[in-house]
Write a protein that holds these residues in place. Structure first.
Motif, PDB file in Angstrom:
ATOM      1  N   THR A  85     -21.176 -16.980   1.087  1.00 54.68           N
ATOM      2  CA  THR A  85     -22.320 -16.784   0.285  1.00 54.68           C
ATOM      3  C   THR A  85     -21.678 -17.005  -1.111  1.00 54.68           C
ATOM      4  N   LEU A  86     -22.763 -17.411  -2.021  1.00 52.11           N
ATOM      5  CA  LEU A  86     -22.585 -17.905  -3.489  1.00 52.11           C
ATOM      6  C   LEU A  86     -23.891 -17.542  -4.024  1.00 52.11           C
ATOM      7  N   GLN A  87     -23.758 -16.599  -4.912  1.00 54.52           N
ATOM      8  CA  GLN A  87     -25.007 -16.079  -5.671  1.00 54.52           C
ATOM      9  C   GLN A  87     -24.701 -16.029  -7.135  1.00 54.52           C
TER      10      GLN A  87
ATOM     11  N   THR B 245     -15.672 -11.308  -4.256  1.00 50.18           N
ATOM     12  CA  THR B 245     -15.281 -11.200  -5.513  1.00 50.18           C
ATOM     13  C   THR B 245     -16.031 -11.750  -6.531  1.00 50.18           C
ATOM     14  N   ALA B 246     -16.271 -11.429  -7.881  1.00 49.66           N
ATOM     15  CA  ALA B 246     -16.934 -12.351  -8.686  1.00 49.66           C
ATOM     16  C   ALA B 246     -15.942 -13.417  -9.221  1.00 49.66           C
ATOM     17  N   ILE B 247     -16.583 -14.532  -9.484  1.00 54.79           N
ATOM     18  CA  ILE B 247     -15.725 -15.815  -9.905  1.00 54.79           C
ATOM     19  C   ILE B 247     -16.646 -16.418 -10.967  1.00 54.79           C
ATOM     20  N   PHE B 248     -15.683 -17.373 -11.677  1.00 52.01           N
ATOM     21  CA  PHE B 248     -16.110 -18.127 -12.763  1.00 52.01           C
ATOM     22  C   PHE B 248     -15.414 -19.548 -12.545  1.00 52.01           C
ATOM     23  N   SER B 249     -16.270 -20.106 -11.766  1.00 54.01           N
ATOM     24  CA  SER B 249     -15.880 -21.489 -11.186  1.00 54.01           C
ATOM     25  C   SER B 249     -16.847 -22.597 -11.414  1.00 54.01           C
TER      26      SER B 249
ATOM     27  N   SER C  43     -16.267 -31.419 -12.056  1.00 52.79           N
ATOM     28  CA  SER C  43     -17.009 -31.168 -13.422  1.00 52.79           C
ATOM     29  C   SER C  43     -16.644 -30.103 -14.107  1.00 52.79           C
ATOM     30  N   LYS C  44     -16.799 -30.265 -15.372  1.00 54.23           N
ATOM     31  CA  LYS C  44     -16.600 -29.107 -16.440  1.00 54.23           C
ATOM     32  C   LYS C  44     -17.433 -28.004 -16.652  1.00 54.23           C
ATOM     33  N   GLU C  45     -18.743 -28.208 -15.829  1.00 48.48           N
ATOM     34  CA  GLU C  45     -19.595 -27.312 -16.002  1.00 48.48           C
ATOM     35  C   GLU C  45     -19.260 -26.060 -14.986  1.00 48.48           C
ATOM     36  N   LYS C  46     -19.218 -24.866 -15.528  1.00 49.72           N
ATOM     37  CA  LYS C  46     -18.892 -23.640 -14.683  1.00 49.72           C
ATOM     38  C   LYS C  46     -19.900 -22.657 -14.662  1.00 49.72           C
ATOM     39  N   ILE C  47     -19.891 -21.716 -13.570  1.00 46.99           N
ATOM     40  CA  ILE C  47     -20.952 -20.691 -13.458  1.00 46.99           C
ATOM     41  C   ILE C  47     -20.149 -19.381 -13.034  1.00 46.99           C
ATOM     42  N   ALA C  48     -21.043 -18.440 -13.473  1.00 45.03           N
ATOM     43  CA  ALA C  48     -20.501 -17.192 -12.803  1.00 45.03           C
ATOM     44  C   ALA C  48     -21.284 -16.687 -11.724  1.00 45.03           C
ATOM     45  N   ALA C  49     -20.596 -16.233 -10.635  1.00 44.09           N
ATOM     46  CA  ALA C  49     -21.322 -15.811  -9.417  1.00 44.09           C
ATOM     47  C   ALA C  49     -20.343 -15.012  -8.419  1.00 44.09           C
TER      48      ALA C  49
END
Length: 419
Positions: A117-119, A87-91, A97-103
């Protein structure tokens, strides 16, 4: 002054590698090796296939199915796509940490491991340098827990640690890992058994093709039993991973469906070939047989035997040429008569030997004198009156004349007999 090893160094410091040299693990080396081997064998077969003149369809189908099933078994044992979810996450990238990434987060469950896997996804036409593929093995009962602790010490991203925590074996009330491990353990045993049957199948297809068809059926049955057992041993409560408000639902991957496909085709082909062999014996054949197209080929031997049998039936019509074709009773009588002749011959030989033994007991047959030791010279014995009378064929007058000529007194006759 610069030395020999001062290239690409700044002020004597270590060499600066100012380009990205990290490579994501996107493929398994073991799987790629097996696929390369089987692909090479199949390409070699396709190169020589135009030279095949007989049994083209059966040969092509048998070789294709055999290589496909063998590659499926080995790839499925070491593959990582039996039960998958993504699935696609925004975590957040790391904890607290407050910094989030879309992966894109993916979970690929194998028989003895799980790959996570995390891309990272591109944001504002810029792709962060984040591409992970981490493997956690559970060959041993405590290996998953140890791998999870090592991942924490290494500082892996937070989404990967969240997923790995679900697979810790029996720790903190989570038992999905142990159930996946049991299902994988059963599937590995069944797949290696199928591989052994597959090897025997190839051997029998070369030696005795009808036995190869039976083993083909057995191999397909074992592959389907592997999938059924794996499906039945999965967790009763399906695993659902929640991360940052997203739920990851698991479904079967390509390894599972590949085994189902290979098992179904193998089982169906084996049943069809076996049925044809039962209806029409010795009809299934390929050019891979040991004695194919030689005088020792089973088809040539069968044809020769049929020809000799037909020739024997044709000759059986002429009783003078082949009296053996008159029936079972005639052959039994012939056998008994041959035994009677042999027994009669043996009896004649025995009687002849007895006659010689009895005749040797006569004192007139001694060749050496027992007193002097000199060889005896046998003299013709005087013929008696009865011998003369029996040997003559003249009339009564001649008989009377002979009796008067040889008449002697009784005393002299007594002396002759004593001698």
């Amino acid at each position: 002054m610069r030395g020999w090893f001062d290239a690409f160094r700044n002020d004597g410091g270590p060499t600066l590698y100012n380009f990205n040299n990290r490579t994501a693990v996107t493929g398994d080396v073991t799987i790629i090796t097996f696929l390369t081997i089987f692909t090479t064998l199949y390409i070699a077969f396709l190169i020589i296939f135009p030279g095949v003149r007989k049994e083209k369809f059966t040969t092509f189908f048998t070789v294709t199915l055999s290589l496909f099933v063998g590659a499926t078994i080995l790839v499925s044992i070491f593959g990582s796509s039996w039960h998958i979810a993504h699935t696609a996450i925004f975590s957040t990238y790391k904890a607290f940490s407050k910094e989030k990434i879309a992966a894109n987060l993916g979970v690929y469950v194998g028989l003895a491991h799980v790959n996570i896997t995390l891309q990272a996804l591109p944001v504002n036409n810029r792709t962060p340098d984040i591409d992970f593929n981490e493997r956690f093995t559970w060959i041993d009962s405590s290996q998953m827990g140890d791998s999870f602790k090592e991942a924490i010490a290494r500082g892996l991203p937070f989404p990967i640690l969240t997923v790995a925590e679900y697979f810790t074996l029996g720790q903190d009330g989570l038992s999905w890992g142990s159930q996946y491990r049991s299902a994988g353990y059963y599937a590995i045993i069944m797949l290696w058994t199928s591989f052994a049957v597959w090897v025997l199948m190839n051997l029998m297809l070369i030696v005795v093709p009808r036995y190869g068809a039976l083993l083909m059926t057995t191999c397909g049955f074992l592959l389907l039993a592997t999938c059924c057992g794996y499906f039945g041993m999965l967790p009763e409560i399906p695993l659902t991973i929640h991360t940052e408000g997203k739920a990851m639902q698991f479904h079967f991957g390509w390894c599972y469906w590949l085994v189902v496909t290979a098992g179904g085709i193998c089982l169906l082909s084996g049943v069809i070939i076996t049925t044809i062999e039962i209806i029409v014996p010795h009809s299934f054949s390929t050019i891979l047989e040991v004695d194919y197209d030689t005088p020792y080929d089973r088809h040539i031997i069968i044809e020769d035997s049929h020809g000799k049998r037909f020739q024997r039936k044709r000759n059986s019509g002429n009783k003078l040429d082949d009296p053996a074709g008159d029936g079972l009773g005639f052959r039994i009588l012939k056998r008994l008569s041959s035994k009677t002749k042999e027994e009669q011959l043996n009896a004649d030989i025995i009687n002849h030997q007895i006659y010689e033994m009895e005749s040797s007991k006569s004192p007139w047959r001694y060749s050496i004198n027992t007193i002097s030791g000199r060889p005896l010279q046998h003299k013709a014995a005087p013929r008696s009156i009865s011998d003369d009378t029996l040997s003559t064929i003249s009339g009564e007058s001649r008989i009377h004349s002979d009796l008067s000529r040889y008449r002697i007194n009784p005393e002299r006759a007594h002396e002759v007999t004593m001698w």
